[in-house]
Design an enzyme around this catalytic site. Structure first.
Site, PDB file in Angstrom:
ATOM      1  N   PRO A 137      21.675  72.826  78.856  1.00  0.00           N
ATOM      2  CA  PRO A 137      21.636  72.893  77.391  1.00  0.00           C
ATOM      3  C   PRO A 137      22.192  74.181  76.790  1.00  0.00           C
ATOM      4  CG  PRO A 137      19.494  73.459  78.271  1.00  0.00           C
ATOM      5  CD  PRO A 137      20.373  73.092  79.453  1.00  0.00           C
ATOM      6  N   GLU A 138      22.737  75.076  77.596  1.00  0.00           N
ATOM      7  CA  GLU A 138      23.120  76.394  77.113  1.00  0.00           C
ATOM      8  C   GLU A 138      24.119  76.355  75.963  1.00  0.00           C
ATOM      9  OE1 GLU A 138      22.769  75.619  80.299  1.00  0.00           O
ATOM     10  OE2 GLU A 138      22.059  77.324  81.462  1.00  0.00           O
TER      11      GLU A 138
END
Length: 180
Positions: A117-118
């Site tokens: 999810p960065e």
């Protein structure tokens, strides 16, 4: 069996846990009685990735140093003289996903959620993308890195993130069988 054991923080990769993991890998690699390592996480998850609470309290250089240390531990897995088998249940997010992919063999439970999810959180994955690239190839690695798709255990097996699929609650047993 080495267990990431910080369940209140979803086994997030903090300074203390990375030092503990590194020490365990060094100790086990030097133990002639140890023939394989199984890496798992205390329920409810394998690992939620970097400890964002800890990172948020650091300066930018401190964040970079923390991430470099975590990357070094992941690389140490690949350099270990012992096979390292990941037993992944619950979820493997961000650095937790890359930590699992750094292992020689990855066992995933069917219901495990795999995601990076960065990028969607405004952060670039700072380490370990080589492990992702080696497992799934450049096109799929790009899609996974952008966080546009989260996958479950069955899809993780299908696309090459994982090497074996277990029913929920049985990833550790399957990883132990493989390690044996």
């Amino acid at each position: 069996v080495v267990t990431l054991n910080k369940p209140a923080r979803r086994n997030a990769l903090g300074t203390e846990s990375m030092a503990g993991l590194r020490a365990a890998l060094v100790r086990l690699s030097a133990d002639p009685a140890c023939r394989a390592v199984v890496l798992t996480g205390a329920p409810p998850a394998f690992c939620s990735g970097s400890d964002l609470k800890e990172l948020g309290a650091l300066s930018v250089p401190g964040m970079c140093a923390h991430e470099a240390e975590t990357a070094m531990v992941a690389r140490q897995i690949g350099l270990s003289p012992l096979p390292v088998v990941a037993a992944v249940e619950g979820f493997a997010l961000g650095g937790g996903m890359i930590l699992a992919l750094s292992c020689d063999v990855v066992v995933t439970a069917r219901g495990t959620r795999w995601n990076l999810p960065e990028v969607q959180n405004g952060w670039l994955p700072p380490w370990g993308l080589q492990a992702l690239l080696a497992r799934v190839g450049p096109v799929r690695a790009r899609l996974l890195t952008w966080g546009v798709c989260a996958v479950d255990g069955a899809e993780a097996l299908r696309i090459g993130l994982a090497d074996a699929l277990a029913e929920d609650g049985a990833a550790l047993d399957e990883a132990l069988a493989i390690a044996g």
